[in-house]
Write a protein that holds these residues in place. Structure first.
Motif, PDB file in Angstrom:
ATOM      1  N   LEU A 107     -11.465  -0.669  -2.816  1.00  0.00           N
ATOM      2  CA  LEU A 107     -12.417  -1.137  -1.804  1.00  0.00           C
ATOM      3  C   LEU A 107     -12.549  -0.137  -0.659  1.00  0.00           C
ATOM      4  O   LEU A 107     -13.622   0.047  -0.098  1.00  0.00           O
ATOM      5  N   GLN A 108     -11.462   0.508  -0.346  1.00  0.00           N
ATOM      6  CA  GLN A 108     -11.468   1.484   0.746  1.00  0.00           C
ATOM      7  C   GLN A 108     -12.107   2.805   0.331  1.00  0.00           C
ATOM      8  O   GLN A 108     -12.417   3.635   1.178  1.00  0.00           O
ATOM      9  N   LEU A 109     -12.294   3.008  -0.979  1.00  0.00           N
ATOM     10  CA  LEU A 109     -12.805   4.276  -1.490  1.00  0.00           C
ATOM     11  C   LEU A 109     -14.264   4.210  -1.942  1.00  0.00           C
ATOM     12  O   LEU A 109     -14.765   5.160  -2.532  1.00  0.00           O
ATOM     13  N   ILE A 110     -14.914   3.102  -1.671  1.00  0.00           N
ATOM     14  CA  ILE A 110     -16.298   2.935  -2.126  1.00  0.00           C
ATOM     15  C   ILE A 110     -17.189   4.063  -1.626  1.00  0.00           C
ATOM     16  O   ILE A 110     -18.029   4.575  -2.362  1.00  0.00           O
ATOM     17  N   GLY A 111     -17.013   4.487  -0.416  1.00  0.00           N
ATOM     18  CA  GLY A 111     -17.847   5.537   0.163  1.00  0.00           C
ATOM     19  C   GLY A 111     -17.416   6.946  -0.183  1.00  0.00           C
ATOM     20  O   GLY A 111     -17.966   7.907   0.355  1.00  0.00           O
ATOM     21  N   GLU A 112     -16.446   7.094  -1.076  1.00  0.00           N
ATOM     22  CA  GLU A 112     -15.937   8.415  -1.455  1.00  0.00           C
ATOM     23  C   GLU A 112     -16.159   8.648  -2.949  1.00  0.00           C
ATOM     24  O   GLU A 112     -15.258   8.446  -3.761  1.00  0.00           O
ATOM     25  N   PRO A 113     -17.348   9.097  -3.333  1.00  0.00           N
ATOM     26  CA  PRO A 113     -17.673   9.264  -4.758  1.00  0.00           C
ATOM     27  C   PRO A 113     -16.692  10.139  -5.532  1.00  0.00           C
ATOM     28  O   PRO A 113     -16.444   9.885  -6.718  1.00  0.00           O
ATOM     29  N   SER A 114     -16.096  11.125  -4.900  1.00  0.00           N
ATOM     30  CA  SER A 114     -15.158  11.994  -5.621  1.00  0.00           C
ATOM     31  C   SER A 114     -13.891  11.242  -6.028  1.00  0.00           C
ATOM     32  O   SER A 114     -13.165  11.683  -6.933  1.00  0.00           O
ATOM     33  N   ALA A 115     -13.631  10.113  -5.410  1.00  0.00           N
ATOM     34  CA  ALA A 115     -12.441   9.325  -5.735  1.00  0.00           C
ATOM     35  C   ALA A 115     -12.699   8.283  -6.825  1.00  0.00           C
ATOM     36  O   ALA A 115     -11.754   7.702  -7.354  1.00  0.00           O
ATOM     37  N   HIS A 116     -13.955   8.080  -7.177  1.00  0.00           N
ATOM     38  CA  HIS A 116     -14.288   6.993  -8.101  1.00  0.00           C
ATOM     39  C   HIS A 116     -13.695   7.176  -9.498  1.00  0.00           C
ATOM     40  O   HIS A 116     -13.135   6.231 -10.057  1.00  0.00           O
ATOM     41  N   GLY A 117     -13.826   8.353 -10.070  1.00  0.00           N
ATOM     42  CA  GLY A 117     -13.292   8.583 -11.419  1.00  0.00           C
ATOM     43  C   GLY A 117     -11.800   8.347 -11.499  1.00  0.00           C
ATOM     44  O   GLY A 117     -11.328   7.578 -12.364  1.00  0.00           O
ATOM     45  N   PRO A 118     -11.028   8.982 -10.629  1.00  0.00           N
ATOM     46  CA  PRO A 118      -9.584   8.735 -10.655  1.00  0.00           C
ATOM     47  C   PRO A 118      -9.230   7.268 -10.375  1.00  0.00           C
ATOM     48  O   PRO A 118      -8.265   6.734 -10.944  1.00  0.00           O
ATOM     49  N   GLU A 119     -10.005   6.622  -9.525  1.00  0.00           N
ATOM     50  CA  GLU A 119      -9.732   5.214  -9.208  1.00  0.00           C
ATOM     51  C   GLU A 119      -9.956   4.327 -10.429  1.00  0.00           C
ATOM     52  O   GLU A 119      -9.145   3.441 -10.721  1.00  0.00           O
ATOM     53  N   ILE A 120     -11.024   4.571 -11.157  1.00  0.00           N
ATOM     54  CA  ILE A 120     -11.286   3.798 -12.381  1.00  0.00           C
ATOM     55  C   ILE A 120     -10.148   4.022 -13.379  1.00  0.00           C
ATOM     56  O   ILE A 120      -9.677   3.078 -14.025  1.00  0.00           O
ATOM     57  N   ALA A 121      -9.691   5.251 -13.502  1.00  0.00           N
ATOM     58  CA  ALA A 121      -8.573   5.551 -14.414  1.00  0.00           C
ATOM     59  C   ALA A 121      -7.323   4.773 -14.013  1.00  0.00           C
ATOM     60  O   ALA A 121      -6.607   4.243 -14.877  1.00  0.00           O
ATOM     61  N   ARG A 122      -7.051   4.686 -12.715  1.00  0.00           N
ATOM     62  CA  ARG A 122      -5.874   3.931 -12.255  1.00  0.00           C
ATOM     63  C   ARG A 122      -6.053   2.434 -12.520  1.00  0.00           C
ATOM     64  O   ARG A 122      -5.106   1.758 -12.940  1.00  0.00           O
ATOM     65  N   LEU A 123      -7.261   1.910 -12.295  1.00  0.00           N
ATOM     66  CA  LEU A 123      -7.503   0.494 -12.586  1.00  0.00           C
ATOM     67  C   LEU A 123      -7.267   0.211 -14.068  1.00  0.00           C
ATOM     68  O   LEU A 123      -6.620  -0.777 -14.413  1.00  0.00           O
ATOM     69  N   ARG A 124      -7.783   1.074 -14.925  1.00  0.00           N
ATOM     70  CA  ARG A 124      -7.596   0.874 -16.369  1.00  0.00           C
ATOM     71  C   ARG A 124      -6.110   0.967 -16.749  1.00  0.00           C
ATOM     72  O   ARG A 124      -5.620   0.191 -17.577  1.00  0.00           O
ATOM     73  N   SER A 125      -5.396   1.888 -16.151  1.00  0.00           N
ATOM     74  CA  SER A 125      -3.976   2.040 -16.433  1.00  0.00           C
ATOM     75  C   SER A 125      -3.191   0.794 -16.018  1.00  0.00           C
ATOM     76  O   SER A 125      -2.348   0.295 -16.774  1.00  0.00           O
ATOM     77  N   HIS A 126      -3.477   0.285 -14.834  1.00  0.00           N
ATOM     78  CA  HIS A 126      -2.784  -0.924 -14.366  1.00  0.00           C
ATOM     79  C   HIS A 126      -3.174  -2.132 -15.211  1.00  0.00           C
ATOM     80  O   HIS A 126      -2.339  -3.020 -15.441  1.00  0.00           O
TER      81      HIS A 126
END
Length: 114
Positions: free
Chosen positions: A82-101
């Protein structure tokens, strides 16, 4: 985040007590696992479209459900996202972490369901 359990069994047990149905809590957790790919895909699509409102809705839904079933790492990661919504460069790694968890939670849940 790794200090958090993938699955907090006490939270799941509490849900069963609140429902007066421990088996119902496990069924809810199983349905949550079945819906995880769709939920994370919704976050990913919202990120890709730069649709902040859609991302917020998808992440809040994921967060609330994860917290209800004791998916601690997934709940915490969705809060981080939620805190990274405005940071497009963080989206890919964030999705990977969500999938991992999500995978970690599924494995932990599988370990308690016979």
């Amino acid at each position: 985040m790794s200090q958090l359990p993938a699955l907090d069994r006490q939270t799941l047990e509490t849900l069963g007590e609140e429902l007066s149905n421990p088996a119902g809590a496990l069924e809810f957790a199983q349905m949550f696992v079945q819906m995880l790919p769709q939920r994370i895909d919704a976050v990913e699509s919202a990120f890709a479209a730069r649709a902040a409102d859609d991302a917020v809705v998808a992440l809040l839904s994921l967060n609330a459900s994860a917290a209800m079933v004791g998916a601690c790492r997934l709940a915490a990661e969705s809060s981080t996202a939620l805190q990274l919504i405005g940071e497009p460069s963080a989206h890919g790694p964030e999705i990977a972490r969500l999938r991992s968890h999500a995978t970690d939670f599924q494995s932990a849940l599988g370990g308690i369901i016979l």
